[in-house]
Every structure is written in structure tokens, then in C-alpha cells.
Design a protein around this motif. Structure first.
Motif, PDB file in Angstrom:
ATOM      1  N   VAL A  18       0.801  -1.180   0.087  1.00  0.00           N
ATOM      2  CA  VAL A  18       0.176   0.044  -0.119  1.00  0.00           C
ATOM      3  C   VAL A  18       0.779   1.279   0.019  1.00  0.00           C
ATOM      4  CG1 VAL A  18      -1.653   1.389   1.314  1.00  0.00           C
ATOM      5  CG2 VAL A  18      -2.039  -1.232   0.997  1.00  0.00           C
ATOM      6  N   TYR A  19       1.972   1.199   0.809  1.00  0.00           N
ATOM      7  CA  TYR A  19       2.827   2.486   0.892  1.00  0.00           C
ATOM      8  C   TYR A  19       3.413   2.684  -0.295  1.00  0.00           C
ATOM      9  CZ  TYR A  19       6.705   5.362   2.221  1.00  0.00           C
ATOM     10  OH  TYR A  19       7.352   6.541   2.423  1.00  0.00           O
ATOM     11  N   ARG A  20       4.029   1.541  -0.852  1.00  0.00           N
ATOM     12  CA  ARG A  20       4.681   1.868  -2.307  1.00  0.00           C
ATOM     13  C   ARG A  20       3.853   2.316  -3.309  1.00  0.00           C
ATOM     14  NH1 ARG A  20       7.930  -3.606  -1.031  1.00  0.00           N
ATOM     15  NH2 ARG A  20       9.749  -2.763   0.303  1.00  0.00           N
ATOM     16  N   THR A  21       2.442   1.706  -3.368  1.00  0.00           N
ATOM     17  CA  THR A  21       1.709   2.304  -4.470  1.00  0.00           C
ATOM     18  C   THR A  21       1.196   3.627  -4.268  1.00  0.00           C
ATOM     19  OG1 THR A  21       0.546  -0.051  -4.363  1.00  0.00           O
ATOM     20  CG2 THR A  21      -0.679   1.927  -5.204  1.00  0.00           C
ATOM     21  N   LEU A  22       0.904   4.011  -2.881  1.00  0.00           N
ATOM     22  CA  LEU A  22       0.759   5.601  -2.619  1.00  0.00           C
ATOM     23  C   LEU A  22       2.028   6.310  -3.164  1.00  0.00           C
ATOM     24  CD1 LEU A  22      -1.470   5.051   0.547  1.00  0.00           C
ATOM     25  CD2 LEU A  22      -1.997   5.833  -1.872  1.00  0.00           C
ATOM     26  N   GLU A  23       3.140   5.885  -2.759  1.00  0.00           N
ATOM     27  CA  GLU A  23       4.040   6.828  -2.866  1.00  0.00           C
ATOM     28  C   GLU A  23       4.502   7.182  -4.450  1.00  0.00           C
ATOM     29  OE1 GLU A  23       8.638   6.123  -1.108  1.00  0.00           O
ATOM     30  OE2 GLU A  23       8.070   4.366  -2.180  1.00  0.00           O
ATOM     31  N   ARG A  24       4.028   5.962  -5.420  1.00  0.00           N
ATOM     32  CA  ARG A  24       4.054   6.303  -6.850  1.00  0.00           C
ATOM     33  C   ARG A  24       3.300   7.496  -7.359  1.00  0.00           C
ATOM     34  NH1 ARG A  24       2.850   1.048  -7.604  1.00  0.00           N
ATOM     35  NH2 ARG A  24       1.281   1.531  -9.018  1.00  0.00           N
ATOM     36  N   TYR A  25       2.020   7.857  -6.372  1.00  0.00           N
ATOM     37  CA  TYR A  25       0.999   8.660  -6.792  1.00  0.00           C
ATOM     38  C   TYR A  25       1.285  10.006  -5.937  1.00  0.00           C
ATOM     39  CZ  TYR A  25      -1.670   5.035  -9.512  1.00  0.00           C
ATOM     40  OH  TYR A  25      -1.853   4.271 -10.320  1.00  0.00           O
ATOM     41  N   GLY A  26       1.721  10.022  -4.965  1.00  0.00           N
ATOM     42  CA  GLY A  26       1.952  11.149  -4.039  1.00  0.00           C
ATOM     43  C   GLY A  26       2.815  11.319  -3.149  1.00  0.00           C
ATOM     44  N   LEU A  50      -5.096  -0.506  -4.886  1.00  0.00           N
ATOM     45  CA  LEU A  50      -5.309  -0.546  -3.340  1.00  0.00           C
ATOM     46  C   LEU A  50      -6.020  -1.698  -2.903  1.00  0.00           C
ATOM     47  CD1 LEU A  50      -5.332   3.195  -2.505  1.00  0.00           C
ATOM     48  CD2 LEU A  50      -3.391   1.730  -2.240  1.00  0.00           C
ATOM     49  N   LYS A  51      -7.096  -1.901  -3.597  1.00  0.00           N
ATOM     50  CA  LYS A  51      -8.032  -3.063  -3.191  1.00  0.00           C
ATOM     51  C   LYS A  51      -7.449  -4.197  -3.221  1.00  0.00           C
ATOM     52  CE  LYS A  51     -12.299  -0.675  -4.645  1.00  0.00           C
ATOM     53  NZ  LYS A  51     -13.265  -0.446  -5.663  1.00  0.00           N
TER      54      LYS A  51
END
Length: 90
Positions: A18-26, A50-51
Motif C-alpha cells: 500500500v505504501y509503495r503504491t501510494l508513493e508512486r502517486y503522491g 489498493l483494493k
């Protein structure tokens, strides 16, 4: 659109995804909180990704808040300043 996303994920490996995914976007703002500036299309892609990283049966949760312009203008930081970490949020 500007979003604030908070997450509570119990499993370490899922939380890292989740952290790595969000880091790519913001930009990481605080423990388990990100701010993002993304398009509607990117938001749909982000939510789908995220789901796939959480287990609702384990109590995992992600909350997405859309921030209007006046809300963004009213953001106030109290306490220690953030590091000079690079961000895609303006």
C-alpha cells in the motif's frame, strides 16, 4: 483532484505494498497518510490497485478524502517540519 489518503493495514507485507503504491502517486505526509494530486483516471487505477493489497476480513481499511481548494488552502501544520522529501504534490 487533490486527495488525502489514510490507511490502516495489519499485515506488514500488505502495508508495504500500500505504501509503495501510494508513493508512486503522491507524497507521504505523516504515518499512514498521503496527499496526492491525480486525475480521475489515475484515481480509478489507484483504487483498484489498493483494493488488491488489503484484506478487509483482517480489519484493513483505506479512507480517501477529496480536498477542495478552500480545504487545501486551510491546511495547517503544527509541530516539526517535514524533511525536504521530494513530492509530486504542489
Amino acid at each position: 483532484m487533490r486527495l488525502a489518503i489514510a490507511y490502516d493495514v495489519s499485515d506488514d507485507s500488505n502495508r508495504r505494498r500500500v505504501y509503495r503504491t501510494l508513493e508512486r502517486y503522491g507524497a507521504w505526509k505523516q504515518y499512514s497518510i498521503f496527499e496526492l494530486e491525480i486525475s480521475k483516471t489515475d484515481r480509478i487505477e489507484l483504487e483498484d490497485e489498493l483494493k488488491s493489497h488489503i484484506e478487509p476480513s483482517d480489519g484493513d481499511r483505506i479512507r480517501i478524502y477529496r480536498l477542495c481548494n478552500s480545504c487545501v488552502d486551510a491546511i495547517e501544520d503544527i509541530g516539526a517540519s517535514q524533511s525536504g522529501e521530494q513530492s509530486n504534490v504542489i
